[in-house]
Motif scaffolding. Structure first.
Motif, PDB file in Angstrom:
ATOM      1  N   ASN A   1     151.307  38.231  36.871  1.00  0.00           N
ATOM      2  CA  ASN A   1     151.980  37.218  36.356  1.00  0.00           C
ATOM      3  C   ASN A   1     151.084  36.074  36.750  1.00  0.00           C
ATOM      4  OD1 ASN A   1     153.713  36.063  34.542  1.00  0.00           O
ATOM      5  ND2 ASN A   1     155.409  35.601  36.066  1.00  0.00           N
TER       6      ASN A   1
ATOM      7  N   PHE B   1     141.192  34.692  36.859  1.00  0.00           N
ATOM      8  CA  PHE B   1     141.141  34.690  35.425  1.00  0.00           C
ATOM      9  C   PHE B   1     142.018  33.509  35.095  1.00  0.00           C
ATOM     10  CE2 PHE B   1     140.266  39.173  36.214  1.00  0.00           C
ATOM     11  CZ  PHE B   1     139.179  39.324  35.548  1.00  0.00           C
TER      12      PHE B   1
ATOM     13  N   GLU C   1     142.382  43.693  27.216  1.00  0.00           N
ATOM     14  CA  GLU C   1     141.427  44.196  28.018  1.00  0.00           C
ATOM     15  C   GLU C   1     140.207  42.921  28.462  1.00  0.00           C
ATOM     16  OE1 GLU C   1     139.336  47.818  26.440  1.00  0.00           O
ATOM     17  OE2 GLU C   1     138.655  48.426  28.359  1.00  0.00           O
ATOM     18  N   LEU C   2     140.468  42.857  29.730  1.00  0.00           N
ATOM     19  CA  LEU C   2     139.712  41.482  30.107  1.00  0.00           C
ATOM     20  C   LEU C   2     138.002  42.144  30.266  1.00  0.00           C
ATOM     21  CD1 LEU C   2     142.146  40.451  33.041  1.00  0.00           C
ATOM     22  CD2 LEU C   2     141.581  39.356  30.662  1.00  0.00           C
TER      23      LEU C   2
ATOM     24  N   TYR D   1     142.962  45.770  32.362  1.00  0.00           N
ATOM     25  CA  TYR D   1     143.714  45.440  31.179  1.00  0.00           C
ATOM     26  C   TYR D   1     144.720  44.276  31.872  1.00  0.00           C
ATOM     27  CZ  TYR D   1     142.354  49.522  28.738  1.00  0.00           C
ATOM     28  OH  TYR D   1     141.342  50.408  28.233  1.00  0.00           O
ATOM     29  N   ALA D   2     145.092  43.348  31.128  1.00  0.00           N
ATOM     30  CA  ALA D   2     145.975  42.291  31.643  1.00  0.00           C
ATOM     31  C   ALA D   2     147.297  42.548  31.036  1.00  0.00           C
ATOM     32  CB  ALA D   2     145.327  41.010  31.343  1.00  0.00           C
TER      33      ALA D   2
ATOM     34  N   ALA E   1     150.679  47.196  27.475  1.00  0.00           N
ATOM     35  CA  ALA E   1     149.500  47.477  28.402  1.00  0.00           C
ATOM     36  C   ALA E   1     149.063  48.810  28.385  1.00  0.00           C
ATOM     37  CB  ALA E   1     149.473  46.733  29.539  1.00  0.00           C
TER      38      ALA E   1
ATOM     39  N   LEU F   1     146.483  45.002  35.398  1.00  0.00           N
ATOM     40  CA  LEU F   1     146.848  43.850  36.126  1.00  0.00           C
ATOM     41  C   LEU F   1     148.183  43.235  35.747  1.00  0.00           C
ATOM     42  CD1 LEU F   1     143.998  41.077  36.635  1.00  0.00           C
ATOM     43  CD2 LEU F   1     145.055  42.458  38.027  1.00  0.00           C
TER      44      LEU F   1
ATOM     45  N   THR G   1     150.049  39.833  31.840  1.00  0.00           N
ATOM     46  CA  THR G   1     150.402  38.808  32.517  1.00  0.00           C
ATOM     47  C   THR G   1     151.066  37.353  31.759  1.00  0.00           C
ATOM     48  OG1 THR G   1     148.163  37.996  32.565  1.00  0.00           O
ATOM     49  CG2 THR G   1     148.628  39.377  34.452  1.00  0.00           C
TER      50      THR G   1
ATOM     51  N   MET H   1     147.144  36.165  38.274  1.00  0.00           N
ATOM     52  CA  MET H   1     146.133  36.233  37.435  1.00  0.00           C
ATOM     53  C   MET H   1     145.131  35.119  37.816  1.00  0.00           C
ATOM     54  SD  MET H   1     145.565  37.939  34.712  1.00  0.00           S
ATOM     55  CE  MET H   1     144.447  37.766  33.268  1.00  0.00           C
TER      56      MET H   1
END
Ligand SMILES: Cc1cc2nc3c(=O)[nH]c(=O)nc-3n(C[C@H](O)[C@H](O)[C@H](O)COP(=O)(O)OP(=O)(O)OC[C@H]3O[C@@H](n4cnc5c(N)ncnc54)[C@H](O)[C@@H]3O)c2cc1C
Length: 447
Positions: free
Chosen positions: A247, A255, A372-373, A378-379, A398, A244, A381, A250
């Motif tokens: 920016n 999130f 890793e959310l 994966y973020a 990332a 992801l 941002t 998110m």
């Protein structure tokens, strides 16, 4: 089983990005119109997403990599930025310029990794110097506070073992043609980019290695325990791993709600200057000025395909909804024109041809959101102030993280912690608006 409905796919960036408008009209967008599978999906085609996609293609040349953007590449915040890919810690959250800290030295090394990564792309894709040029930048001051800031920052850099050059008002006049500035501070490591040209160029360079679809917003994400499915209005991508790179959006993916601050920045670009105006102005063929006071005006004189133009960027406006109206530009026009005329009274007939706004995403404590959310999601941002370089690095990291590559900076990014909560609206908007207006007023002639 996770299901995420994306709440905001209307991007609300006011005005067409001037940097994009002065380039050739791009080919029609390739829109995702079918159900496809891939090894990796990158969502977002700004500095971060393009860096992630490029790195993935280097790490795993055989992998099928897809990148989706909701709009055209070059029309998002990356292409709307002022094009300073900065290698030194000088962001919107940094107040202290005294003493050298290990953290600053490490951050500089990380930012330089990003600038080098971008420089390699520029070389590989044969960008002209107008698109990417490692020529450095000048912190320009127009007040005694700005001068003090420059001197202290130079001392801070010296303590870090970094070179910088203080410029007098005469030096500044020789460079820019105006006597407006009282001092400057040159640092050499910043890459100056034509922001829309850069992101469009990287996307083009990835052709054949990454499948890029534009005008293809992700409207939902679903995980069945094994794969993620990213749905767009006319198609979908089923994939084990997603990065992801959206920016501040998110928040639209559910999130970091209530933890992010969205700030709109505005810019205006002149028409091309005539030869007689260029002669009257004098100075160097191009220059790139960031304000010594961060609330002041960024100014660039640069070579567009149709001639030399000047860009002014100032004013900050908080938006809790990630959107600004087209009309919001009206409220900054006078400031841009005043800032231009105050600096260049010798150019009374030069009018602005393009005006636009774009979004920054900040967290209260200046941390980026990375990691890793959920399994396979994966973020990279929340880039805060130096999005061109910080975004490039977070995308690169990332990609390394998702493809299981070691990178010494991944641990730094994982240790950022969570952005703290900000007050709910209307308190956030009211508080931030008053604060930003006060800081702009304090900036005085720097604006
Ligand atoms: C006027 C202005 C001047 C600036 N100047 C500078 C500067 O000189 N230097 C600097 O470092 N920074 C600058 N910035 C900040 C910089 O532009 C941002 O920090 C940077 O663009 C962040 O990069 P990014 O790739 O993370 O996000 P973005 O550039 O915002 O890219 C994210 C992408 O995700 C896409 N996206 C979002 N939601 C979805 C979805 N649901 N589906 C598919 N795609 C989606 C968006 O369309 C967007 O293209 C400036 C910003 C503005 C507005």
């Amino acid at each position: 089983m996770t299901k995420i409905k994306v709440s905001n796919i209307n991007h609300g960036n006011p005005g067409p990005a001037g940097w994009n408008a002065v380039l050739e009209t791009p080919d029609p967008a390739r829109v995702l119109e079918s159900k496809i599978t891939a090894d990796y999906l990158v969502i977002g085609g700004g500095f971060t997403g393009l860096a992630a996609a490029r790195r993935l293609s280097q790490n795993e040349p055989e992998a099928k990599i897809v990148l989706l953007d909701a709009i055209r590449i070059g029309d998002g915040s990356a292409g709307r930025s002022s094009g300073f890919m900065i290698d030194l810690p000088h962001d919107l959250n940094s107040n202290s310029y005294t003493g050298a800290s290990e953290a600053d030295i490490r951050q500089t090394a990380m930012l330089r990794t990003a600038v080098s990564f971008a420089a390699e792309a520029a070389e590989e894709y044969e960008f002209p110097k107008e698109t990417f040029d490692l020529r450095g930048k000048v912190y320009a001051a127009a007040t005694s506070n700005g001068d003090k800031h420059n001197r202290e920052y130079a001392e801070h850099l010296a303590a870090m073992g970094e070179k910088s050059t203080l410029l007098t008002s005469e030096d500044m006049q020789k460079m820019t043609g105006t006597d407006y500035y009282s001092s400057g501070l040159f640092t050499a490591g910043t890459a100056m980019i034509q922001p829309a040209g850069y992101v469009r160029g990287v996307a083009k360079g990835l052709n054949g290695k990454v499948d890029i679809y534009e005008n293809s917003p992700v409207i939902s994400l679903e995980n069945d325990g094994r794969y993620w499915k990213a749905q767009t209005p006319q198609g979908s991508v089923t994939v084990p791993k997603i990065i992801l790179a959206v920016n501040g959006h998110m928040q639209s993916f559910g999130f970091m709600k209530g933890r992010l601050m969205h700030i709109f920045l505005y810019a205006s670009m002149t028409r091309p200057l005539t030869q007689s105006e260029l002669d009257t102005l004098g100075g160097d063929a191009q220059w790139d000025l960031v304000p010594a006071d961060q609330m002041g005006s960024t100014m660039r004189k640069f070579k567009a395909p149709d001639g030399v133009r000047i860009v002014v960027r100032n004013r900050f406006k908080f938006s809790s909804k990630l959107e600004a109206s087209e009309q919001s530009i009206q409220s900054v026009i006078r400031d841009h024109d005043n800032s231009f005329q105050a600096r260049f009274p010798m150019l009374p007939d030069v009018i602005m041809e393009h005006r636009w706004g774009g979004r920054l995403c900040l967290s209260w404590n200046g941390v980026q959101v990375f990691g890793e959310l959920e399994e396979g999601l994966y973020a990279a941002t929340v880039q805060n102030g130096l999005g061109a370089s910080k975004g490039t690095l977070s995308g690169l990291l990332a990609a390394d993280f998702a493809s299981g590559r070691d990178n010494e900076y991944i641990a730094d990014y994982q240790n950022f912690g969570l952005p703290p909560r900000i007050p709910p609206d209307p308190f956030a908007t009211m508080g931030a608006s008053v604060f930003l207006r006060f800081k702009e007023w304090q900036a005085g002639r720097e604006l």
